[in-house]
Design a protein around this motif. Structure first.
Motif, short mmCIF file in Angstrom:
data_model
loop_
_atom_site.label_atom_id
_atom_site.label_comp_id
_atom_site.label_asym_id
_atom_site.label_seq_id
_atom_site.Cartn_x
_atom_site.Cartn_y
_atom_site.Cartn_z
N PRO A 42 0.80 -1.22 0.00
CA PRO A 42 0.00 0.00 0.00
C PRO A 42 0.83 1.28 0.00
CG PRO A 42 -0.84 -1.58 1.61
CD PRO A 42 0.48 -2.11 1.13
N TRP A 43 2.05 1.21 0.56
CA TRP A 43 2.93 2.37 0.56
C TRP A 43 3.58 2.45 -0.82
CZ3 TRP A 43 3.47 5.59 4.90
CH2 TRP A 43 2.81 5.13 6.05
N ASN A 44 2.91 3.11 -1.76
CA ASN A 44 3.42 3.21 -3.13
C ASN A 44 3.11 4.58 -3.71
OD1 ASN A 44 0.89 3.11 -4.88
ND2 ASN A 44 0.60 1.22 -3.69
N SER A 45 3.75 4.89 -4.83
CA SER A 45 3.72 6.24 -5.39
C SER A 45 2.39 6.61 -6.03
CB SER A 45 4.84 6.40 -6.43
OG SER A 45 4.63 5.53 -7.53
N VAL A 46 1.51 5.66 -6.22
CA VAL A 46 0.18 5.97 -6.73
C VAL A 46 -0.74 6.39 -5.58
CG1 VAL A 46 -1.85 5.00 -7.91
CG2 VAL A 46 0.44 4.45 -8.72
N ASN A 47 -0.58 5.76 -4.44
CA ASN A 47 -1.42 6.06 -3.28
C ASN A 47 -1.01 7.32 -2.55
OD1 ASN A 47 -2.89 3.76 -3.76
ND2 ASN A 47 -1.95 2.56 -2.13
N MET A 48 0.25 7.67 -2.57
CA MET A 48 0.75 8.77 -1.74
C MET A 48 1.97 9.40 -2.39
SD MET A 48 2.36 6.48 1.37
CE MET A 48 0.81 5.64 1.68
N GLY A 49 2.51 10.43 -1.75
CA GLY A 49 3.66 11.12 -2.33
C GLY A 49 3.29 11.77 -3.65
N PRO A 50 3.94 11.40 -4.75
CA PRO A 50 3.63 12.00 -6.05
C PRO A 50 2.22 11.68 -6.56
CG PRO A 50 5.73 10.82 -6.10
CD PRO A 50 5.06 10.45 -4.82
N LYS A 51 1.68 10.55 -6.08
CA LYS A 51 0.41 10.01 -6.59
C LYS A 51 0.49 9.84 -8.11
CE LYS A 51 -2.37 11.50 -2.68
NZ LYS A 51 -3.58 12.18 -2.18
N LYS A 52 1.63 9.27 -8.52
CA LYS A 52 1.91 9.00 -9.93
C LYS A 52 2.50 7.60 -10.06
CE LYS A 52 3.18 13.85 -10.72
NZ LYS A 52 4.27 14.79 -11.09
N ASP A 53 2.23 6.95 -11.16
CA ASP A 53 2.86 5.67 -11.46
C ASP A 53 4.22 5.95 -12.08
OD1 ASP A 53 3.64 3.17 -12.30
OD2 ASP A 53 1.72 2.62 -13.21
N ILE A 54 5.25 5.99 -11.25
CA ILE A 54 6.58 6.36 -11.73
C ILE A 54 7.11 5.35 -12.74
CG2 ILE A 54 8.96 6.83 -11.03
CD1 ILE A 54 6.93 8.93 -10.07
N ILE A 55 7.04 4.07 -12.41
CA ILE A 55 7.54 3.05 -13.35
C ILE A 55 6.72 3.05 -14.63
CG2 ILE A 55 7.74 0.55 -13.69
CD1 ILE A 55 10.05 1.81 -12.12
N GLY A 56 5.41 3.23 -14.51
CA GLY A 56 4.58 3.31 -15.71
C GLY A 56 4.98 4.45 -16.61
N GLY A 57 5.31 5.60 -16.01
CA GLY A 57 5.74 6.75 -16.80
C GLY A 57 7.07 6.53 -17.48
N TRP A 58 8.02 5.94 -16.76
CA TRP A 58 9.32 5.63 -17.36
C TRP A 58 9.16 4.62 -18.50
CZ3 TRP A 58 12.63 9.11 -16.49
CH2 TRP A 58 13.02 9.56 -15.24
N ALA A 59 8.35 3.59 -18.28
CA ALA A 59 8.16 2.55 -19.29
C ALA A 59 7.57 3.12 -20.57
CB ALA A 59 7.27 1.44 -18.73
N LYS A 60 6.61 3.98 -20.43
CA LYS A 60 5.97 4.60 -21.60
C LYS A 60 6.97 5.43 -22.39
CE LYS A 60 2.13 7.66 -22.88
NZ LYS A 60 1.00 8.48 -22.35
N ALA A 61 7.79 6.21 -21.67
CA ALA A 61 8.79 7.05 -22.33
C ALA A 61 9.85 6.21 -23.03
CB ALA A 61 9.43 8.00 -21.32
N ALA A 62 10.30 5.14 -22.38
CA ALA A 62 11.32 4.28 -22.99
C ALA A 62 10.78 3.64 -24.27
CB ALA A 62 11.74 3.20 -21.99
N LYS A 63 9.56 3.18 -24.23
CA LYS A 63 8.95 2.57 -25.42
C LYS A 63 8.84 3.59 -26.55
CE LYS A 63 4.87 0.01 -26.97
NZ LYS A 63 3.56 -0.57 -26.57
N LYS A 64 8.42 4.80 -26.22
CA LYS A 64 8.27 5.85 -27.23
C LYS A 64 9.58 6.12 -27.95
CE LYS A 64 7.25 10.78 -27.77
NZ LYS A 64 6.79 12.04 -27.11
N HIS A 65 10.68 6.12 -27.21
CA HIS A 65 11.97 6.47 -27.79
C HIS A 65 12.79 5.26 -28.21
CE1 HIS A 65 11.53 10.76 -27.09
NE2 HIS A 65 11.07 10.49 -25.88
N GLY A 66 12.18 4.07 -28.18
CA GLY A 66 12.83 2.89 -28.72
C GLY A 66 13.94 2.32 -27.86
N LEU A 67 13.91 2.60 -26.56
CA LEU A 67 14.92 2.05 -25.65
C LEU A 67 14.36 0.82 -24.95
CD1 LEU A 67 16.16 4.88 -26.15
CD2 LEU A 67 16.83 4.90 -23.74
N HIS A 68 15.19 -0.16 -24.71
CA HIS A 68 14.81 -1.28 -23.86
C HIS A 68 14.63 -0.74 -22.44
CE1 HIS A 68 15.26 -4.67 -26.66
NE2 HIS A 68 16.21 -3.93 -27.22
N PHE A 69 13.67 -1.35 -21.73
CA PHE A 69 13.29 -0.82 -20.42
C PHE A 69 13.59 -1.82 -19.32
CE2 PHE A 69 9.99 -0.25 -17.06
CZ PHE A 69 10.47 0.96 -16.57
#
Length: 550
Positions: free
Chosen positions: A157-184
């Protein structure tokens, strides 16, 4: 709420705040669910089976990756291991924390999590910058020893979607890596939270709050009318256990890293939870690489959950890709374990050409952002990074470089300058790096003779002599030999002794020598070596150059 409704709610990502009341009651169900989700295939959860592993070609070709070792411990901008050292009375992190957040009996690391907002984070912009610097893979930190999951975690439950940034940090990185053609990839460090947070069980030994327990002793009921109401600090700090022997010494954790020398051993519930979280991470985000900050595999040798994770991950990769495309990084591997995954050396490098692919992980500054390094301009410069990269690649390795990220999600101007210069050097010279394979020997010259052996998981990157104009490294690709010079010859010609006439290393004739980014060069091959006349106008970034020999 029925069991099936809870599991359905978790699977579609309902925030854990709505489910936290039920998590403990259904813990055994969740454990069972993850065990059932382990994919069957050619890899079994034992070392002998994992020896089938072959490093995928994408990783062998990539050579260079960039890592965002970024989480809530970067918010104070006070350097490494803040979540442990802030509970060490009298330390610089403790003093900073008391001044900024309050006494750790009430305002502990959980308050740092609440303070972390990542308000300026732009993963697309950063990953594009790293791609332009030559990175072929990008790694985001999924969890550190602080036990906080930087993603939409179903089992923490202590995760970045529930508290703090309230953002999916890994999800955001993964999306950006895929967009720019980098392995993630993702890095997972949380297996050691059990010992890492033992300092949170302490109390001050002097002062007005002497003997008042730190917040690692708090429970869920203590959160009434607090910002963290409904969450159990025990899920974060994992401190419902007896302290390890000698835990009053903050440095004792290093000799107990493998749960030896009096360490209190994690219980089954803790190990099962780590299994669930990691399988969930793999299944949600499908990373190409997992970096484990552990000896061999997580919780080895006290538990087999690391073996279960590895077999599941490899089997899943085969099922999704038709062949094995996954990479696992582990540290301090024996010779047999190096056949099962990719060996990672922390802040160091091998002194020989390794038979199996390997990786160095290092950082420009400290692992977690430290503003004093920026203020004192003490980052590694681009020259140091490039020299390390060349030496590592010549020995069959990759370099994973951490660029520290500030709490707000940005990098500073000094880091930007280093990353930009790395990309500038890569533009003409990357041909001698990417997609290459080791030659018959890795190199020649005096620097290697002073290279010290590895210490524990690495830590020898700054040992030995600086590279000079007499030091060369070799790579090859498609019948072409690349000679990577480690310093420009200010006077005289470059002489590569390993390419002398009659030398068994290179019996084939040499018809052409080119300077990458330049033109064809005059050369002569004699019994003393291949003598190359370098141009009088040296390249702008001449601390390393590449000769293409055909």
């Amino acid at each position: 709420m029925k069991r099936r409704d809870l599991i359905k709610g978790l699977s579609i990502g309902i925030p854990s705040i709505f489910l936290s009341e039920k998590l403990l009651a259904f813990d055994s169900v969740l454990n069972y669910t993850s065990e059932k989700r382990l994919i069957k295939g050619p890899f079994k959860s034992n070392w002998e089976s994992l020896k089938q592993y072959k490093t995928p070609e994408w990783f062998r070709d990539a050579k260079f990756g960039i890592w965002a070792h970024w989480g809530p411990q970067c918010q104070p901008e006070e350097g490494d291991w803040y979540a442990r050292l802030m509970y060490n009375e009298g330390s610089s992190q403790y003093n900073f924390h008391v001044k900024k957040y309050g006494h750790p009996s009430k305002a502990g690391f959980k308050e740092v999590i609440n303070d972390w907002k990542a308000e300026k984070w732009n993963p697309d912009q950063l990953v594009e910058l790293y791609k332009n610097a030559g990175a072929k893979y990008f790694v985001g930190m999924a969890s550190h020893h602080d036990n906080f999951d930087n993603y939409n975690s179903k089992h923490q439950p202590w995760n970045s979607v529930n508290m703090g940034p309230k953002k999916d940090i890994i999800g955001g990185w993964a999306k950006a890596a895929k967009k720019h053609g980098l392995h993630f990839g993702v890095s997972v460090h949380a297996a050691h939270a059990w010992s890492f947070y033992e300092t949170a069980q302490r109390s001050d030994k002097k002062g007005d709050l002497k003997g008042v327990p730190y917040d690692g002793n708090l429970t869920k009921k203590d959160g009434k009318n607090k910002w963290w109401q409904g969450y159990d600090p025990k899920d974060l700090y994992a401190q419902n256990h007896k302290l390890s022997e000698g835990s009053e010494d903050v440095g004792s954790i290093h000799k107990q890293w493998d749960y030896e020398n009096g360490a209190t051993v994690p219980d089954k519930k803790y190990c099962d939870n780590f299994l669930n979280r990691t399988i969930d991470l793999i299944d949600q985000y499908n990373p190409d690489l997992i970096y484990f900050d552990d000896t061999a595999l997580p919780l080895w040798p006290i538990s087999d959950v690391g073996l279960k994770i590895a077999s599941h991950y490899y089997n899943q990769s085969i099922a999704k890709n038709g062949k094995l495309q996954a990479v696992i990084n582990g540290k301090i591997l024996n010779e047999e374990q190096r056949k099962c995954m990719v060996w990672d050396i922390e802040k160091g490098r091998s002194d020989r050409l390794e038979p199996f692919e390997w990786q160095t992980c290092t950082c420009l500054g400290s692992w977690h952002y430290n503003k004093s390094i920026f203020e004192k301009h003490r980052y590694k410069n681009a020259k140091t990074v490039i020299h390390n990269l060349i030496d590592i690649v010549s020995k069959n390795g990759n370099l994973l470089l951490s660029v520290p990220v500030k709490g707000d999600g940005t990098i500073d101007s000094d880091e930007l300058a280093v990353v930009t210069e790395i990309g500038k050097w890569m533009q003409p010279n990357g041909e001698g790096i990417f997609g290459t394979r080791p030659w018959r020997i890795f190199g020649e010259g005096p620097a290697q003779k002073s290279q010290n052996p590895l210490k524990a998981q690495g830590f020898n990157e700054s040992d030995g002599k600086a590279f000079s104009e007499l030091d060369y490294r070799f790579t090859q690709k498609g019948g072409v030999l690349y000679v990577l010079g480690m310093a420009w010859h200010e006077t005289g010609n470059a002489i590569i002794t390993s390419l002398s006439t009659g030398n068994s290393l290179r019996p084939e004739p040499i018809s052409k020598v080119e300077l990458l980014g330049g033109s064809s060069l005059q050369f002569e091959r004699t019994v003393n070596g291949l003598e190359v006349e370098l141009p009088k106008n040296k390249p702008e970034l001449s601390y390393a150059y590449v000769l293409k020999v055909t």
